[in-house]
Design a protein around this motif. Structure first.
Motif, PDB file in Angstrom:
ATOM      1  N   HIS A 129      10.898  37.798   4.585  1.00 57.11           N
ATOM      2  CA  HIS A 129      11.810  38.234   3.526  1.00 57.11           C
ATOM      3  C   HIS A 129      12.221  37.086   2.580  1.00 57.11           C
ATOM      4  O   HIS A 129      12.333  37.273   1.367  1.00 57.11           O
ATOM      5  CB  HIS A 129      13.050  38.848   4.195  1.00 57.11           C
ATOM      6  CG  HIS A 129      14.079  39.332   3.247  1.00 57.11           C
ATOM      7  ND1 HIS A 129      14.133  40.634   2.797  1.00 57.11           N
ATOM      8  CD2 HIS A 129      15.116  38.688   2.640  1.00 57.11           C
ATOM      9  CE1 HIS A 129      15.150  40.761   1.965  1.00 57.11           C
ATOM     10  NE2 HIS A 129      15.764  39.597   1.854  1.00 57.11           N
ATOM     11  N   HIS A 133      11.434  36.700  -1.655  1.00 56.42           N
ATOM     12  CA  HIS A 133      12.351  36.585  -2.804  1.00 56.42           C
ATOM     13  C   HIS A 133      11.713  35.784  -3.942  1.00 56.42           C
ATOM     14  O   HIS A 133      11.864  36.109  -5.108  1.00 56.42           O
ATOM     15  CB  HIS A 133      13.667  35.932  -2.377  1.00 56.42           C
ATOM     16  CG  HIS A 133      14.695  36.933  -1.931  1.00 56.42           C
ATOM     17  ND1 HIS A 133      15.185  37.906  -2.774  1.00 56.42           N
ATOM     18  CD2 HIS A 133      15.321  37.118  -0.745  1.00 56.42           C
ATOM     19  CE1 HIS A 133      16.075  38.648  -2.126  1.00 56.42           C
ATOM     20  NE2 HIS A 133      16.169  38.198  -0.893  1.00 56.42           N
ATOM     21  N   GLY A 155      22.190  36.223   0.480  1.00 56.80           N
ATOM     22  CA  GLY A 155      23.334  36.413   1.368  1.00 56.80           C
ATOM     23  C   GLY A 155      23.223  35.605   2.654  1.00 56.80           C
ATOM     24  O   GLY A 155      24.233  35.286   3.285  1.00 56.80           O
ATOM     25  N   GLU A 182      26.904  34.400   1.154  1.00 52.32           N
ATOM     26  CA  GLU A 182      27.851  34.621   2.260  1.00 52.32           C
ATOM     27  C   GLU A 182      29.255  34.158   1.853  1.00 52.32           C
ATOM     28  O   GLU A 182      30.256  34.804   2.166  1.00 52.32           O
ATOM     29  CB  GLU A 182      27.327  33.788   3.443  1.00 52.32           C
ATOM     30  CG  GLU A 182      27.990  33.990   4.756  1.00 52.32           C
ATOM     31  CD  GLU A 182      27.315  33.096   5.822  1.00 52.32           C
ATOM     32  OE1 GLU A 182      26.306  32.421   5.540  1.00 52.32           O
ATOM     33  OE2 GLU A 182      27.845  33.087   6.941  1.00 52.32           O
ATOM     34  N   TYR A 184      30.419  33.901  -1.282  1.00 55.06           N
ATOM     35  CA  TYR A 184      30.925  34.892  -2.250  1.00 55.06           C
ATOM     36  C   TYR A 184      31.525  36.080  -1.498  1.00 55.06           C
ATOM     37  O   TYR A 184      32.618  36.560  -1.818  1.00 55.06           O
ATOM     38  CB  TYR A 184      29.795  35.405  -3.149  1.00 55.06           C
ATOM     39  CG  TYR A 184      29.625  34.674  -4.463  1.00 55.06           C
ATOM     40  CD1 TYR A 184      30.478  34.917  -5.534  1.00 55.06           C
ATOM     41  CD2 TYR A 184      28.589  33.758  -4.648  1.00 55.06           C
ATOM     42  CE1 TYR A 184      30.310  34.275  -6.750  1.00 55.06           C
ATOM     43  CE2 TYR A 184      28.414  33.111  -5.858  1.00 55.06           C
ATOM     44  CZ  TYR A 184      29.275  33.365  -6.911  1.00 55.06           C
ATOM     45  OH  TYR A 184      29.121  32.725  -8.116  1.00 55.06           O
ATOM     46  N   PRO A 196      29.649  44.341  -1.923  1.00 53.82           N
ATOM     47  CA  PRO A 196      29.392  42.911  -1.768  1.00 53.82           C
ATOM     48  C   PRO A 196      30.202  42.093  -2.768  1.00 53.82           C
ATOM     49  O   PRO A 196      30.444  42.518  -3.897  1.00 53.82           O
ATOM     50  CB  PRO A 196      27.891  42.784  -2.033  1.00 53.82           C
ATOM     51  CG  PRO A 196      27.537  43.959  -2.882  1.00 53.82           C
ATOM     52  CD  PRO A 196      28.523  45.051  -2.554  1.00 53.82           C
ATOM     53  N   GLY A 197      30.567  40.897  -2.339  1.00 54.14           N
ATOM     54  CA  GLY A 197      31.528  40.107  -3.097  1.00 54.14           C
ATOM     55  C   GLY A 197      30.996  39.482  -4.368  1.00 54.14           C
ATOM     56  O   GLY A 197      31.749  39.309  -5.337  1.00 54.14           O
ATOM     57  N   GLY A 198      29.701  39.118  -4.390  1.00 52.20           N
ATOM     58  CA  GLY A 198      29.154  38.372  -5.524  1.00 52.20           C
ATOM     59  C   GLY A 198      29.426  39.019  -6.880  1.00 52.20           C
ATOM     60  O   GLY A 198      30.067  38.410  -7.748  1.00 52.20           O
ATOM     61  N   VAL A 290      22.068  36.060  -5.251  1.00 52.50           N
ATOM     62  CA  VAL A 290      23.038  35.282  -6.039  1.00 52.50           C
ATOM     63  C   VAL A 290      22.440  34.877  -7.389  1.00 52.50           C
ATOM     64  O   VAL A 290      23.169  34.656  -8.355  1.00 52.50           O
ATOM     65  CB  VAL A 290      23.523  34.046  -5.244  1.00 52.50           C
ATOM     66  CG1 VAL A 290      24.531  33.232  -6.038  1.00 52.50           C
ATOM     67  CG2 VAL A 290      24.122  34.461  -3.904  1.00 52.50           C
ATOM     68  N   SER A 292      21.138  36.686  -9.444  1.00 55.28           N
ATOM     69  CA  SER A 292      21.418  37.672 -10.499  1.00 55.28           C
ATOM     70  C   SER A 292      22.713  37.325 -11.235  1.00 55.28           C
ATOM     71  O   SER A 292      23.051  37.952 -12.225  1.00 55.28           O
ATOM     72  CB  SER A 292      21.499  39.087  -9.910  1.00 55.28           C
ATOM     73  OG  SER A 292      22.544  39.153  -8.982  1.00 55.28           O
ATOM     74  N   CYS A 321      16.212  40.434  -8.173  1.00 57.67           N
ATOM     75  CA  CYS A 321      16.814  39.299  -7.451  1.00 57.67           C
ATOM     76  C   CYS A 321      17.348  39.774  -6.104  1.00 57.67           C
ATOM     77  O   CYS A 321      17.185  39.108  -5.081  1.00 57.67           O
ATOM     78  CB  CYS A 321      17.990  38.700  -8.237  1.00 57.67           C
ATOM     79  SG  CYS A 321      17.506  37.851  -9.727  1.00 57.67           S
ATOM     80  N   THR A 322      18.024  40.922  -6.116  1.00 56.80           N
ATOM     81  CA  THR A 322      18.567  41.460  -4.864  1.00 56.80           C
ATOM     82  C   THR A 322      17.432  42.138  -4.091  1.00 56.80           C
ATOM     83  O   THR A 322      16.327  42.321  -4.599  1.00 56.80           O
ATOM     84  CB  THR A 322      19.712  42.449  -5.158  1.00 56.80           C
ATOM     85  OG1 THR A 322      19.298  43.317  -6.207  1.00 56.80           O
ATOM     86  CG2 THR A 322      20.966  41.733  -5.599  1.00 56.80           C
ATOM     87  N   ASP A 323      17.723  42.529  -2.848  1.00 57.87           N
ATOM     88  CA  ASP A 323      16.670  43.024  -1.967  1.00 57.87           C
ATOM     89  C   ASP A 323      15.940  44.229  -2.560  1.00 57.87           C
ATOM     90  O   ASP A 323      16.578  45.173  -3.050  1.00 57.87           O
ATOM     91  CB  ASP A 323      17.266  43.394  -0.598  1.00 57.87           C
ATOM     92  CG  ASP A 323      17.675  42.148   0.170  1.00 57.87           C
ATOM     93  OD1 ASP A 323      17.330  41.033  -0.277  1.00 57.87           O
ATOM     94  OD2 ASP A 323      18.324  42.295   1.218  1.00 57.87           O
TER      95      ASP A 323
END
Ligand code: KG4
Ligand code: ZN
Length: 356
Positions: A129, A133, A155, A182, A184, A196-198, A290, A292, A321-323
């Motif tokens: 994984h 990315h 993350g 993590e 964020y 999610p926090g970001g 992150v 993004s 950028c994200t999964d």
């Protein structure tokens, strides 16, 4: 089953173009399936995010994630095929994330991919994984130029890589404690912003002053210039909140979010630029959730433009950028060409490292 489903002695590198690989991604809280042609051209991309399911718990609940992957995966494979207007017989391989991630979640993808590969007699490709990315960049036209420096910020991972040629990746440094995403997420949780926090911190920070609070930057020793440490920053944010509450001071949340983000982004930007300068990189690429973040992109762009104007900065569009599963199918393509296939007893590897 190296080579299963292909004729003995087939030279894959000499096969005709248009290799269509179906990718499956279930390592965390996104159930995703995509079909990618020749590692660069997305034919279909389906993502079902479980963010809302997990938001009420403030983070991903592994058992809930696995159950939802199981409920969704077969339908998403059908959707990906119909969006691409293809049948299973039109594919050349099945690729799947086998780690790192949540073990139960990974197992749903791995078991599904194995069953599919066996049923339709296609080669199975196991994809890391974290490495995947990076491949998101090639889905929106990243040039294949070297040396390239890559910052992977997700993350679960923060890593600086150097690529001197297509087949080689060297790890320059990584996080010693919390990953950027993590931190964020943890800071967003203490600020009670949600998960999610970001993206939530990024939005809040737009209204704040990044210089309002001087949070610490961890540059680490001169012998590990490309390693990262963010747990001190996280603790500093928590301490700031605690002391403000003790003194009954009003907390300016946008200023706090902006100052936290500034401290984290500054370290990412400085270390990436330094690596690019030292290794005379012609290309810098971003990868992971992150990346993004538009503040990170803007700051890195400005820094590189000022210091290394010849160096190209490339980043995937935010949705890559994200999964997602397109990056899994893209990362599988060079493995397909190399005949690097996984056996049907492939297992999930929750703690898999970037493995370079
Ligand atoms: O790469 P990813 O989708 O999953 C992992 O492989 O971990 O990254 C998810 C992480 C989360 O921590 C999330 O908060 C963070 O990426 N993230 C962001 C942004 N969008 C997602 N962090 C900062 N700014 C964003 N806009
Ligand atoms: Zn990821």
């Amino acid at each position: 089953m190296r080579g299963e489903g292909l004729g003995e002695g087939d030279d894959l590198s000499k096969q005709a173009a248009d290799i269509k690989i179906l990718g499956i991604e279930t390592s965390c809280d996104e159930t995703a399936v995509a079909i990618v042609e020749n590692g660069t051209h997305i034919l279909s991309k389906i993502i079902s995010s479980q963010v809302e399911l997990h938001a009420r718990y403030g983070g991903v609940v592994p058992e809930i994630a696995s159950r939802h992957h199981l409920l969704l995966i077969n339908n998403l494979i059908d959707d990906a095929l119909s969006e691409a207007k293809l049948a299973l017989k039109d594919l050349q391989a099945i690729a799947v994330t086998h780690g790192p991630g949540l073990v139960g979640a990974l197992l749903i993808g791995v078991a599904t991919a194995k069953a599919l590969a066996y049923a339709v007699r296609l080669p199975l490709i196991a994809v890391n994984h974290l490495q995947a990315h990076l491949y998101a960049n090639y889905l929106n036209g990243a040039p294949q130029i070297y040396p390239a420096v890559i910052l992977i910020v997700s993350g679960g991972h923060t890593e600086l890589l150097l690529k001197n040629n297509p087949g080689e990746s060297i790890s320059l440094g990584c996080t010693r404690d919390d990953a950027a995403g993590e931190v964020y997420d943890k800071v967003a949780r203490v600020l009670e912003l949600g998960y999610p926090g970001g993206p939530l911190i990024e939005k809040l920070a737009r209204q704040g002053n990044p210089e309002a609070i001087e949070f610490p930057r961890s540059w680490l020793d001169s012998d590990s210039p490309y390693d990262f440490s963010f747990s001190g920053l996280k603790t500093a944010v928590i301490n700031h909140l605690y002391h403000s509450c003790q003194r009954s001071e009003e907390i300016n949340l946008p200023d706090l979010a902006a100052s936290f983000q500034e401290a984290l982004v500054e370290v990412l930007v400085e270390k990436t630029t330094k690596a690019a300068a030292v290794h005379q990189a012609k290309l810098v690429m971003l990868a992971g959730g992150v990346s993004s973040n538009s503040y990170l992109r803007e700051r890195l762009h400005a820094k590189l433009a000022g210091k290394l104007p010849e160096t190209v900065l490339h980043s995937p569009p935010p949705e890559l950028c994200t999964d997602n599963a397109a990056m899994i199918a893209a990362a599988a393509y060079p493995r397909y060409l190399a005949g690097d296939f996984a056996p049907l007893n492939l297992n999930a590897h929750p703690g898999l490292g970037i493995g370079l």
